[in-house]
Design an enzyme around this catalytic site. Sequence first.
Site, mmCIF file in Angstrom:
data_model
loop_
_atom_site.group_PDB
_atom_site.id
_atom_site.type_symbol
_atom_site.label_atom_id
_atom_site.label_comp_id
_atom_site.label_asym_id
_atom_site.label_seq_id
_atom_site.Cartn_x
_atom_site.Cartn_y
_atom_site.Cartn_z
ATOM 1 N N LYS A 245 0.837 -1.204 0.000
ATOM 2 C CA LYS A 245 0.000 0.000 0.000
ATOM 3 C C LYS A 245 0.870 1.252 0.000
ATOM 4 C CE LYS A 245 -0.495 -0.103 5.047
ATOM 5 N NZ LYS A 245 0.268 1.128 5.283
ATOM 6 N N LYS A 276 0.913 -0.612 9.982
ATOM 7 C CA LYS A 276 2.040 0.075 9.347
ATOM 8 C C LYS A 276 1.695 1.544 9.122
ATOM 9 C CE LYS A 276 4.408 -3.742 9.022
ATOM 10 N NZ LYS A 276 3.615 -4.472 10.011
ATOM 11 N N ASP A 277 2.733 2.359 8.965
ATOM 12 C CA ASP A 277 2.558 3.797 8.805
ATOM 13 C C ASP A 277 1.672 4.131 7.614
ATOM 14 O OD1 ASP A 277 4.173 4.171 10.930
ATOM 15 O OD2 ASP A 277 5.896 4.913 9.830
ATOM 16 N N ARG A 278 0.979 5.257 7.733
ATOM 17 C CA ARG A 278 0.186 5.742 6.603
ATOM 18 C C ARG A 278 1.098 6.411 5.576
ATOM 19 N NH1 ARG A 278 -1.445 10.334 4.525
ATOM 20 N NH2 ARG A 278 -0.520 11.540 6.209
#
Length: 742
Positions: A245, A276-278
């Site tokens: 992503k 997980k981080d954006r």
Amino acid sequence: MSQNRFWNQNKGGRSRGGYNRGGRGGNRGWPRNRGGYDGPNANYDGFGGGGRYQKDFHQNPNMKHWPPRQQKREQRDSPGKRLSEDLIGVTEYISSHEGFNGIIKSRYSDFQVSEMNENGEIAKLTNTKPPVAPSDVAIDDDEELLLNKYNLEILPMETWDKINSLAVNSSDEKVEIDMEGVTKEQRTKIHDAVKKAFGESIVGSTVNVGNKKFMRFERYRKGVRIDNRVKWVWPGEYVYFIVHKENCDTMDAAVRIAERIGVHVKPSMLGYAGTKDRRAKTSQWFSVRRVDPARIAAACRALRDIRVGNFSFRNDNLKLGMLKGNKFRIALRNVTAPEASVDSACENLRESGFINYYGLQRFGSRVETPTYDIGLKLLQGNFQEAIDAILEPRQGPLEQALHTYKSVGAADALLYVPRRAAAAAHSEARLLRSLADAPNDLVGALSKLARNIRLLYLHSYQSLVWNRAVSERIRRFGLTPAEGDLVPLSSVECEDEEEEDESDGEEGDQEEAKDEPNLPPEAMKNVKPKVNEEAKEKVPVKVLTAEDVSSGRYSIFDIILPLPGGDIEYPPNMIEYYEELLKKDGLRMDMKHKYKSYTMSGAYRHMVVRPLQVEWRHVRYSDPFADLIPSDRDELEHKNITGIVEGGKYRALLLTMILPSSCYATMALRELLKVDTSCDNQALQNNYHKRKDSDKRSETEDTDNNEGEKGTENTDGESDSGEKRKLEGEADDAAKKLKMDN
């Protein structure tokens, strides 16, 4: 407020005459600015679902409490204050080097994360094609079904004889089995066993007779409905797949993937090991039970920023904490320090590690309502205050609904919730719906939030206490073991409190959640008693004595500190500090709560950690908006990364780290750079490539001295990309905020 956001775009011709064209399923002709409120959706294309979401603001007299247009413009133009490290207890360093300049996440492609599973495998998307379904002959989804034609573990012999008589005789009779107390999974096993034994000659179905549920078998004949459900032919109960992503967080991706797969798949059915981080490009494993890989691949094909692939199969679901660590590939831009100094700092990080602080991502981005403040209100039992904080008005797809909730109430606010709320607003929308149905049932409304969301708030408060405690511990005793410290006597692997499968709390799931499901009465004699699983054991710890400290057997990497709770032991040399923090907030040391779901058991976390791997290299670039690190998707699509150029105007450090699970890469970067990692501080540096004329003249005089390390040319000739405008806007906002604060 960013004008690039989809809910804030002006649709031009669609709003001629003051009216917007409604979205799919909506009314054509939504009054744009009646009642004096210039809401965010005045320039939006309309919510789907008809006139329910297209009410005129003037219809409700309470709308006078909404902020006027000028006030909203001032709020939009003023940069919002965000959390800084000192507010979350992050104050100490362990290294002595001076640090150096380097911009973290100048672009989201500068921060790439790949999950490492429990077997040490790194998630990397290499194939987006679903696997070819194996032939039915080669598949054995339940080996017991193949042992005999008639599986006596599933049904008794007398029932098999009755079904066999249907197959060999031209009879219109039916065989019915009472399904009271039988789960859907067990009914599926019975259907599969009969289908394996008799093929299409016997048709099975589940029917309701009165208030009872029966499984009915009859001989196939024209007009009898055939069970045409697709048989599960894959070698495992759960499908595992890698999700790559870009610029969206894990929960957002889960919601969107579930929506695309279909109405029978909810976000809570998707398993993943960690969030997980954006603002990054990330690859991680997801799992889902009995969904055909081809269906998953087809559903996600239209998602612009998400790619799925590398399908595999297992018999257990993926749960939070089932990972060994994460691999980070990071580009730090505009590095101006000498390469030797940078190399020394990287060596120091590799050898000495960093303080294992919880990073800013753990606490949200708003200083007015950080997640730890909501968690504290929940732990204190102030549920109304917690709900009001969760539903505090803010920019986004639910801004209109949140303003209505604050001024009128949940029932009216629900009218302005889109039928398909954006993934980022999914939890708030569910909370509003629950409050509209039962305004006084605050605990029930909060229970409608996914369990992972509720735990996020509670863990955030625990993390704040831990951060403050570790900073105080270092101030008191330094970076060596001290008498009264704790060391674990077994592995401390899952450092966050154990999180169960998230549940959406809907009544329809209750039958499948039973701990002791029953087979049909005639088959109960064949069932072996179920052995209860043992409760999770506490992590045994040792309190260091003066003799232990002087022996040299322990280092700072062995020391752990607890997150507060009832199943942990507090270190004697810090117990009064924990008591002071918790007592000030009105909480007990054992973190017990009136409601069991808010009672915290606690956990342990290492004070200082070393990366499992650290590698780095220096590169040069000229285009501040060109990618420097190829992503999984770039390599899969054979896209060349052209940002790195020989003799470029600027220098970047490309850093690769593998960190244990639950560690924050930003905290490692903080130790490396010796800078505040907050968004405001980093955004201030993002205009390094855009100098004013006076600065250019001044810097030109020193070009020979600084060896070209600082770029002086502007980027007027570069493409005006959306991200470029966003980054420059963030830098301008940060500078504006700094000026206001001073």
